[in-house]
Design an enzyme around this catalytic site. Sequence first.
Site, PDB file in Angstrom:
ATOM      1  N   GLY A  64       0.828  -1.195   0.000  1.00 26.23           N
ATOM      2  CA  GLY A  64       0.000   0.000   0.000  1.00 26.23           C
ATOM      3  C   GLY A  64       0.861   1.244   0.000  1.00 26.23           C
ATOM      4  N   GLY A  66       0.891   5.712   0.852  1.00 28.83           N
ATOM      5  CA  GLY A  66       0.287   6.863   1.504  1.00 28.83           C
ATOM      6  C   GLY A  66       0.876   8.132   0.930  1.00 28.83           C
ATOM      7  CB  VAL A  71       2.836  -0.589   3.896  1.00 27.47           C
ATOM      8  CG1 VAL A  71       2.963  -1.826   4.781  1.00 27.47           C
ATOM      9  CG2 VAL A  71       2.471   0.618   4.739  1.00 27.47           C
ATOM     10  CE  LYS A  89       2.174   3.107   8.526  1.00 32.67           C
ATOM     11  NZ  LYS A  89       1.157   3.131   9.597  1.00 32.67           N
ATOM     12  CG  ASP A 182      -7.548   7.017  11.354  1.00 37.28           C
ATOM     13  OD1 ASP A 182      -8.724   7.341  11.084  1.00 37.28           O
ATOM     14  OD2 ASP A 182      -6.663   6.892  10.480  1.00 37.28           O
TER      15      ASP A 182
END
Length: 328
Positions: A64, A66, A71, A89, A182
Site C-alpha cells: 500500500g 500513503g 508499506v 512501513k 483513527d
Amino acid sequence: MAKITLRVVRKPNLMKKKHTSISVKEITKASFETALPKKPSADNVTLDGGRINSSSWVKLLLLGTGAYGSVYLGTSKSKTHHTGDRAIKTAEISHASSLMDEGRIMIRLQSPFIVRCYGDEIAREGYSTQYNLILEYCSGKTIADLIEDNHGELLESEAKVFARDVLSGLTYIHDRNIVHCDIKPDNLLLSPTAVRFRSTGYLTKIGDFGLAMEKGSVEYGNGYGHKRGTTRYMSPELIGHGFVDFGADVWAFGCTVLEMLSGATVWGEYGDLAFDDWVNLIGHSDRMPHVPAWLSKEALDFLSRCLERDVNKRWSTLELKNHPFVLL
C-alpha cells in the site's frame, strides 16, 4: 504531517469509497517527551560512527501507499535467524517524523489484539535514507476487505467476535493512556488463526497508530485543539470541538460495528462532504448515523451505547465488554 495509512492493494471497491485520514497535528521535538523514550528526529539523525548501513530487510511486494510513504511485505536478509514475513512501513527520512512517533508508541505495546512492532531502522536505500518501521504482517487483510468480499453485512455472530477483539485491543491501549484516533474498518487487520480459537478463522488486530496520542504528553496538552482522524468516523466532540479522549475511539468503534452489521458506509446517505459540512453534520447537529431497525435488540442497544452524542454518557470499553451483545 506525514501520515501513512496501511492499505492493502486490491480491486476497486464498488460498494464504498476510500476515507482519508486527516490531522492538524504539528510535529515538535517535544512530542511525547514526558512519557516516551528519546529517539532521533527526522532532522537530526546520528548513528554509531556516523555511518548509515543498508537495510536488514528485503522488500518483496508493495502492499500500500500513503501521501509520504509506503508499506511493503518484507523478509529478513539474515540467513541464520529467519523471522518470517514482516510488513515494512517506510518513509524517506526527511518526511518520517510522524512515522517515528508511531513507532515510539507501537514498540511498547504487547497485546494479541494490537499489530506488533518489532523495531525500526534508519537505512540507506539507493540514493535516499529511509526510516523503516518493522511490523507484524497480517495476511488476512482488513475488516474493510471482509465487508467488501461478503458484498455487504457480516453475520451478527461474526461481527460479535470481531467486536470483542477490537474492544480488547482498545481496552489495552486506553489502560496505557493512548487514544488511537483513527479506528475504522481499514485499520483493523485480520490475522489468520485456527478455527478452534476463533469461529471466524481470524484474530482482529488494531493497526495504524499514525494519529495516536498519549494523554499526559506535551503534544496532548489539555486534550483540545486536535481535529484528527477520518472525518465520517470522528465523534461529535472531536470534529466539533477538537477534543480528544477515549470516547472518540468508542464512537469510531461504534461506526465500525455498524458497518459490519449493515454493510453500508456510515453516514453514506450524505455522500462525500467537504470538511466544514462534516463538522456541521457530526459536530453541531442532532443527527445520528442510520441504524437499520432489523438488527437484533442486543445489537441496537450496543450501538446506542457507542453512538451516544454526549461523550459523558457514552460507555467505556470496559462497560461495553460486559454488554450482552459481545458476551460469549
